[in-house]
Design a protein around this motif. Structure first.
Motif, PDB file in Angstrom:
ATOM      1  N   SER A 185      37.852  48.224  46.487  1.00  0.00           N
ATOM      2  CA  SER A 185      38.149  48.570  45.097  1.00  0.00           C
ATOM      3  C   SER A 185      37.783  50.019  44.794  1.00  0.00           C
ATOM      4  O   SER A 185      38.104  50.551  43.755  1.00  0.00           O
ATOM      5  CB  SER A 185      37.400  47.644  44.143  1.00  0.00           C
ATOM      6  OG  SER A 185      36.025  47.979  44.142  1.00  0.00           O
ATOM      7  N   ALA A 214      40.686  55.636  46.056  1.00  0.00           N
ATOM      8  CA  ALA A 214      41.028  56.308  47.300  1.00  0.00           C
ATOM      9  C   ALA A 214      40.977  57.810  47.143  1.00  0.00           C
ATOM     10  O   ALA A 214      40.812  58.530  48.102  1.00  0.00           O
ATOM     11  CB  ALA A 214      42.407  55.879  47.737  1.00  0.00           C
ATOM     12  N   ALA A 215      41.165  58.305  45.952  1.00  0.00           N
ATOM     13  CA  ALA A 215      41.217  59.749  45.781  1.00  0.00           C
ATOM     14  C   ALA A 215      40.166  60.171  44.774  1.00  0.00           C
ATOM     15  O   ALA A 215      39.570  59.364  44.083  1.00  0.00           O
ATOM     16  CB  ALA A 215      42.594  60.174  45.299  1.00  0.00           C
ATOM     17  N   PRO A 271      42.955  56.934  39.154  1.00  0.00           N
ATOM     18  CA  PRO A 271      44.066  56.785  38.235  1.00  0.00           C
ATOM     19  C   PRO A 271      43.715  55.945  37.026  1.00  0.00           C
ATOM     20  O   PRO A 271      44.351  56.023  36.021  1.00  0.00           O
ATOM     21  CB  PRO A 271      45.114  56.076  39.069  1.00  0.00           C
ATOM     22  CG  PRO A 271      44.313  55.348  40.102  1.00  0.00           C
ATOM     23  CD  PRO A 271      43.067  56.123  40.332  1.00  0.00           C
ATOM     24  N   ARG A 330      44.494  51.376  51.201  1.00  0.00           N
ATOM     25  CA  ARG A 330      43.438  51.147  50.209  1.00  0.00           C
ATOM     26  C   ARG A 330      43.788  51.854  48.920  1.00  0.00           C
ATOM     27  O   ARG A 330      43.775  53.073  48.848  1.00  0.00           O
ATOM     28  CB  ARG A 330      42.118  51.691  50.730  1.00  0.00           C
ATOM     29  CG  ARG A 330      41.541  50.824  51.820  1.00  0.00           C
ATOM     30  CD  ARG A 330      40.989  51.689  52.902  1.00  0.00           C
ATOM     31  NE  ARG A 330      40.585  50.855  54.024  1.00  0.00           N
ATOM     32  CZ  ARG A 330      39.371  50.346  54.123  1.00  0.00           C
ATOM     33  NH1 ARG A 330      38.482  50.575  53.195  1.00  0.00           N
ATOM     34  NH2 ARG A 330      39.075  49.613  55.159  1.00  0.00           N
ATOM     35  N   ALA A 331      44.087  51.050  47.902  1.00  0.00           N
ATOM     36  CA  ALA A 331      44.397  51.624  46.595  1.00  0.00           C
ATOM     37  C   ALA A 331      43.555  50.896  45.569  1.00  0.00           C
ATOM     38  O   ALA A 331      43.269  49.723  45.721  1.00  0.00           O
ATOM     39  CB  ALA A 331      45.871  51.432  46.282  1.00  0.00           C
ATOM     40  N   PRO A 332      43.133  51.613  44.533  1.00  0.00           N
ATOM     41  CA  PRO A 332      42.304  50.969  43.521  1.00  0.00           C
ATOM     42  C   PRO A 332      43.040  49.823  42.832  1.00  0.00           C
ATOM     43  O   PRO A 332      42.429  48.852  42.430  1.00  0.00           O
ATOM     44  CB  PRO A 332      41.979  52.089  42.538  1.00  0.00           C
ATOM     45  CG  PRO A 332      42.883  53.206  42.873  1.00  0.00           C
ATOM     46  CD  PRO A 332      43.337  53.032  44.274  1.00  0.00           C
ATOM     47  N   VAL A 388      48.709  51.876  40.645  1.00  0.00           N
ATOM     48  CA  VAL A 388      48.351  53.293  40.655  1.00  0.00           C
ATOM     49  C   VAL A 388      49.551  54.142  41.102  1.00  0.00           C
ATOM     50  O   VAL A 388      50.355  53.708  41.926  1.00  0.00           O
ATOM     51  CB  VAL A 388      47.142  53.508  41.589  1.00  0.00           C
ATOM     52  CG1 VAL A 388      47.463  53.042  42.969  1.00  0.00           C
ATOM     53  CG2 VAL A 388      46.713  54.960  41.600  1.00  0.00           C
ATOM     54  N   LEU A 408      46.867  58.475  45.370  1.00  0.00           N
ATOM     55  CA  LEU A 408      46.269  57.932  46.591  1.00  0.00           C
ATOM     56  C   LEU A 408      45.812  59.081  47.478  1.00  0.00           C
ATOM     57  O   LEU A 408      46.304  60.190  47.386  1.00  0.00           O
ATOM     58  CB  LEU A 408      47.285  57.095  47.366  1.00  0.00           C
ATOM     59  CG  LEU A 408      47.788  55.805  46.710  1.00  0.00           C
ATOM     60  CD1 LEU A 408      48.806  55.129  47.608  1.00  0.00           C
ATOM     61  CD2 LEU A 408      46.630  54.871  46.443  1.00  0.00           C
ATOM     62  N   ASN A 446      46.086  57.230  52.825  1.00  0.00           N
ATOM     63  CA  ASN A 446      46.756  56.047  52.291  1.00  0.00           C
ATOM     64  C   ASN A 446      48.216  56.307  51.994  1.00  0.00           C
ATOM     65  O   ASN A 446      49.066  55.441  52.146  1.00  0.00           O
ATOM     66  CB  ASN A 446      46.015  55.543  51.054  1.00  0.00           C
ATOM     67  CG  ASN A 446      44.734  54.826  51.443  1.00  0.00           C
ATOM     68  OD1 ASN A 446      44.753  53.955  52.309  1.00  0.00           O
ATOM     69  ND2 ASN A 446      43.630  55.224  50.851  1.00  0.00           N
TER      70      ASN A 446
END
Lengths: 340, 523, 318
Positions: A7, A10-11, A15, B397-399, B403, B408, B412
């Motif tokens: 969770s 990633a960046a 967002p 892996r994304a929140p 998104v 990303l 990713n």
């Protein structure tokens, strides 16, 4: 794997920054503006919510509405069509001339009207093909191409009408009248057509490869090309669709007053574009929503309607009132974008 | 493991530091991305900050340079706690961040950019003369030949990098923070940059530096800090950390082998035969073939025509020449033609040509293979299932699923692009720079994937400017130089030196192209 | 040509001139005619009558040459004037300025170049520029209509007003109308701009119909607007309770008046043929050598069933 918690963002720019409330505002901004406008109208005049008034407003919205549905696709794919208003006038003119010319031979009947309609639809599609080919094959800016054809169609209808007005044969008018004034289950015919076009449009935008391709092209033409999308073909199709929808609008417009002149459809292009943007489609392309456009069109019609139903605003300030509402409607949904 | 001396507590030493952060944390909404991180930068020292994508390096750099406020902890500058209200305030204090994506006004000239916002004036008017002279001096010190009056949009990427650095120097930077400066530079250009870094260091500038290239980090840093998952892992003198140590600290476990063991090439039929393919202006008369289950590397310098060759092959650029797929001659005029024939191409330009950055993952994933998900309407449930599968299979892996793809991390994004391409189930996959700007853990995953693909009987072409990658993956390597294929290496013969000799034009397997090279260069 | 009905003063001169004879000269003259392009029915009529007049005058007077230009906006019209003076070497200019304020100074330049200038319909912002001014009677249109309304509603009535565009012509007409009904029991329920066009007439009337349960009459000021308003009234099935007066004398409207329509009992003329009168008078200056100066006002006549036939021109586009 290195990270245990998927969770984790990633960046570095997560967002999820915008709070949920503002996200919804962006989504529902136009709807909110519409509701505010309805409340305003209802509080100013008791007849505002009468079925007759609502039917009037929706029926009137149908011409620019149907055209704006087409414009949503054109704009989403990064294009622009300024010629729609003139095209509508031209198609109306040709339809009237064709029908009038056929009456002496075939008499007044549905057949003649059907031929007129078919001619309108085919011509609309051809006009779209013309715009589309000049833009895709000719590699000319959409703005310039459609500015050019806008002038051409406008002059053609003036020429066909000899500077005056083309009027539909009076007897045909009686037969054709129901296409605008008729109702099905109490709902005016143009409203039904508009609703159908809107539902199909929304479905096409959201759920078909064509709609996806439009927004991919508008978002980034290179990505679209590298994703095996026939960019030119899709672009062309948006203009053809626009032409056909202009023709559909014309089919409903002609039976209203039974005439076409050089004043027909003046500024419809700007109304359509404004409705599209009010509805939340981005002018630079990449994202479009047809339901938003429908709300945008209704908002624009309601503004006029409210002005006519009240004496609150001096008629000299009509334009200012319209401008304020349009800007407010867009501001409501853009507040999110401004912060990010 | 290192000795205890290596794991010093920077907070204890921040008093003599020029710029330090003490127990800094950062939260975006519900998500915490930095946890009590401390780091101290000293004058005349090069400090490297390393970690995987998403480890929190960029966030930390932005906090240090005033772009973001921390949610906890404090910034100490020149011995006093400071709060920079904006990046401008930090710049005024002498802290300059050079972004990975440049912050240059493309339409303006080089000199206008260098002095942007800090123009030198004489009375009401700009003092163009002085600014030009100073710009020239700055650029000369950086050993570049950039014309101060050129427009930035006309510059090559490394030159833009140099303009950014000149801009920072013009601001008399005391702390220079560089976010992956060499990602866009050639090795030679990188060396110039390193010389400049050494010079600035000698002048007493504190430098914070990030890079995925661990050999670089070893070579130029005095001190190294490793971040993992937003937490400080270790700070140690560079001399005490080997590249292997760094990688292990970044990933948090032993990276036994970056490249999976090579499988022996299959003895199988040729699936792609290219004969005499030319792409006007870029590639001349390229011929090669590809076998089933083979990994074919394409090496060469940046600009040697590798990308253009593949784009020509894929119908993305006009080209001429004979192409056969599965033994049948074909004419590929568009990416759609190629897809029908089972060819897929992963662009090197992930952000410009690969993904719709403003869209979500789902439409991106299915864009290429959309007709597989639709009759008249798109089957969104099937798309969702495909996304589920891609996330599992490629470890994306994304929140959240909603998104925007632009948010990303590079790794990713690359995995998503891979997943997108594989949805059309291609027989032949061409991957251009598979791991550019990607952290080491993801690199390893992608290498493993490429290998499995080949093992499953698909054929893969890998274009890469990273020598290790080409050597570590390929069964066979084609080397390009100035738009021509100049060498072919197979098995044991694949080595750094042999590739370089072909790439630099020292060897050539065919005739002598040197005369033509001069022509080519003259253009 | 119907404009002859309209201009008693000019009629005599015209009759004189139509016998070419003694005054006819060998010298050739060029007359420039600049009119707005046909952007609605009335300007369509202007263009039509300009062309008709030029065709017939060219036949009668071979020594006259005409240069006709239509312009969509003031900028284009100003450029047209420059071209006429610079390259066509005109001797006289007949102009119906689309935007009189914007065109005043370009017209002054033509005048300064020594050309004879006839201005049609719209007053320039500077007095004394033109040699000849031929205009419709805007206040007259409002007044005549207002007087008719007063005569129909001795005991009062509820009316709505559909105005034109927010420009001086509209204001002159509306002010005169209001003055004419000022002492009557007529009540103006509402007024709103309908831009002299059919679609807007339809929309505004629809809304007025939903707003007011009792409307006795509509002043639409323009026959195009009236057509839209009538369509809305018919849609609401109130055509037996309301009558409509337009204006300007469009042939369809005059036909209805002629046929004794209850819905459209009268019309008030505002003749686009005035441009023909202006061209003709300008031509006469050269053919007769008579001094040709001053203002000619083309009155706005009340067109009733009794005299409608006089104003009915089935061949005209308007």
């Amino acid at each position: 794997m290195p990270r245990a918690d998927p969770s984790l963002p990633a960046a570095a720019n997560p967002p999820g920054r915008g709070p949920k409330l503002r996200l919804n505002l962006h989504l529902l901004g136009p709807l909110l503006a519409l509701i505010l406008l309805v409340v305003l109208g209802a509080s100013l005049n008791g007849n505002f919510l009468s079925p007759a008034n609502i039917a009037n407003v929706l029926a009137r919205s149908s011409f620019t509405g149907i055209i704006a549905v087409g414009a949503t696709f054109v704009i989403t794919s990064g294009g622009l069509d300024l010629s729609v208003g003139s095209m509508a006038a031209f198609l109306a003119g040709v339809m009237i001339m064709v029908i009038n010319a056929l009456v002496p031979q075939f008499g007044v009947g549905f057949g003649v009207i059907a031929i007129g309609m078919a001619v309108g639809l085919v011509l609309g599609a051809l006009a779209g093909v013309g715009n589309g080919l000049l833009i895709t094959r000719g590699r000319i800016e959409a703005f310039i191409v459609t500015l050019g054809t806008m002038g051409i169609f406008r002059s053609l209808v003036t020429f066909l009408a000899n500077g005056g007005t083309l009027s539909l044969n009076f007897d045909v008018m009686d037969a054709y009248r129901p296409a605008y004034y008729g109702t099905v289950a109490g709902i005016p015919v143009p409203v039904i057509v508009f609703a159908l076009v809107a539902i199909l449009g929304e479905l096409a935008m959201r759920r078909t490869p064509f709609g996806r391709h439009c927004s991919a092209i508008g978002s980034n033409e290179q990505v679209a090309r590298y994703s095996a999308i026939h960019v030119d073909r899709v672009r062309l199709l948006t203009y053809v669709l626009q032409g056909v929808l202009v023709a559909v609008a014309t089919l409903l417009y002609v039976p209203r007053l039974g005439s076409a002149s050089s004043t027909t459809g003046v500024l419809w292009e700007l109304e359509a574009i404004a409705a599209v943007i009010i509805g939340g489609t981005t002018l630079r392309g990449g994202y479009g929503r047809v339901w938003g456009t429908v709300i945008g069109v209704v908002i624009l019609s309601l503004i006029d309607n409210i002005l006519n139903l009240t004496n609150v605003v001096s008629p000299y300030l009509n334009g200012a009132f319209q401008g304020v509402i349009i800007i407010l409607a867009v501001l409501l949904q853009r507040s999110r974008r401004a912060t990010s | 493991m290192l000795g205890a001396a290596g794991v010093t507590d920077p907070a204890a030493r921040h008093s003599d530091a020029l710029l330090a952060c003490v127990a800094v944390s950062k939260q975006f909404g519900d998500v915490q991305v930095l946890f009590d991180v401390s780091i101290a930068l000293h004058a005349g020292e090069v400090h490297a900050l390393i970690g995987e994508n998403g480890a929190g390096k960029s966030t930390l750099m932005k906090i240090l340079s005033g772009y973001l406020p921390p949610t906890g902890g404090e910034i100490v500058f020149d011995g006093a706690a400071r709060q920079f209200s904006s990046s401008e305030a930090a710049e005024d204090a002498g802290i300059v961040l050079i972004h990975q994506e440049f912050n240059l006004a493309e339409q303006l000239t080089v000199e206008a950019n260098i002095f942007l916002g800090r123009e030198i004036k004489r009375g009401l008017f700009l003092d163009v003369k002085t600014m030009r002279a100073r710009a020239q001096a700055l650029l000369a010190a950086l050993e570049t030949k950039i014309d101060p009056t050129a427009r930035v949009q006309d510059l090559a990427v490394p030159d833009k990098q140099m303009v950014e650095i000149a801009k920072a120097l013009a601001r008399d930077a005391r702390v220079l923070i560089l976010d992956e400066p060499t990602a866009v530079l050639t090795p030679k250009e990188s060396l110039v940059l390193f010389r400049q870094i050494a010079r600035l260091k000698a002048q007493g500038v504190a430098i914070l530096y990030t890079s995925h290239k661990l050999d670089e980090v070893s070579a130029i840093s005095d001190k190294i800090t490793v971040l993992r998952d937003g937490r400080h892992v270790i700070t140690a003198p560079a001399a005490d950390l080997t590249e292997h140590d760094m990688a292990r600290q970044m990933v948090g476990r032993d990276l036994s082998e970056l490249f999976p063991p090579k499988l022996p090439p299959m003895v199988a039929e040729t699936v792609l035969e290219v004969a005499g393919l030319s792409v006007p202006g870029y590639v001349t008369d390229a011929s090669f073939h590809l076998r089933r289950g083979e990994i074919l590397g394409f090496a060469g310098l940046v600009g040697s025509g590798r990308t253009e060759l593949m784009e020509g092959l894929m119908g993305l650029r006009p080209s001429e020449g004979a192409v056969s797929v599965m033994g049948k001659p074909v004419h590929i005029r568009s990416a759609a033609d190629a897809a029908r024939l089972g060819l897929a191409y992963l662009t090197e330009d992930r952000k410009g040509r690969g993904l719709l950055l403003r869209s979500r993952m789902r439409p991106n994933l299915t864009l290429l293979a959309l007709d597989r998900f639709s009759r008249i309407l798109i089957d969104e449930a099937a798309e969702d299932r495909a996304l589920d599968q891609a996330i599992r299979e490629f470890d994306i892996r994304a929140p959240s699923r909603t998104v925007a793809v632009g948010n990303l991390s590079g790794g990713n994004q690359q995995k998503l692009l891979l997943a997108k391409t594989m949805l059309i189930e291609p027989e032949i996959v061409i991957i251009d720079e598979p791991t550019r700007g990607i952290d080491i853990g993801t690199k390893q995953q992608i290498y493993g994937f490429v290998q499995r693909l080949a093992a499953a009987g698909k054929s893969v072409i890998v274009i890469s400017s990273e020598m290790a990658e080409v050597i570590g993956l390929s069964h066979r390597v084609m080397v390009m130089r100035l738009g021509r294929i100049t060498g072919e290496l197979e098995g044991e013969a694949i080595g750094e030196e042999s590739i370089v000799r072909y790439a630099m034009g020292l060897d050539s397997m065919t005739k002598d192209h040197r005369a033509e090279d001069r022509l080519h260069a003259a253009r | 040509m119907r404009f002859r009905h309209m201009l008693m003063a000019a009629a005599a001169v015209t009759a004189m001139a139509l016998s070419p004879s003694a005054f006819a000269q060998d010298k050739t003259y060029t007359i420039g005619v600049s009119v707005p392009s046909a952007d609605h029915g009335w300007t369509g009529g202007v263009d039509y009558f300009a062309q008709q007049t030029i065709a017939s005058l060219s036949k009668t007077y071979p020594n006259l040459k005409f240069v006709l230009a239509t312009a969509g906006d003031p900028g284009k019209q100003a450029s047209d004037l420059e071209d006429m003076v610079a390259t066509r070497n005109i001797d006289a200019l007949v102009i119906l300025p689309g935007d009189p304020d914007a065109l005043t100074s370009p017209i002054m330049r033509v005048k300064k170049a020594g050309k004879f200038v006839t201005v049609v319909d719209r007053k320039l912002s500077q007095p004394g520029v033109e040699d000849l001014y031929v205009a419709g009677d805007n206040p007259g249109l409002g007044r005549t209509t207002g007087e008719y309304f007063v005569s129909r509603f001795p005991d009062g009535g509820n009316i709505v007003v559909l105005r034109g565009l927010p420009i001086p012509i509209d204001k002159e007409r509306v002010d005169a109308f209001n003055q004419a009904i000022a002492n009557s029991k007529i009540k103006v329920l509402a007024s709103q701009f309908a831009n002299w066009n059919r679609d807007d007439g339809f929309k505004v009337m629809q809304d007025f119909l939903s707003r007011f349960p009792k409307i006795d009459a509509v002043w639409a000021q323009d026959d195009d607007t009236a057509i839209g308003a009538i369509a809305a009234i018919k849609q609401a099935h109130r055509e037996n309770q309301i009558w409509v007066v337009g204006g300007a004398g469009m042939k369809q409207a005059i036909k209805q008046v002629m046929d004794g329509s209850k819905l459209v009992p009268i019309d008030v003329g505002y003749d686009p043929g005035m441009v023909g009168t202006a061209i003709e008078l300008t031509a006469l200056k050269f053919e007769t050598g008579l001094p040709m100066r001053g203002s000619f006002i083309v009155r706005s006549p009340l067109i009733t069933q009794a005299n409608a036939a006089e104003y009915y021109h089935p061949d005209s586009p308007y």
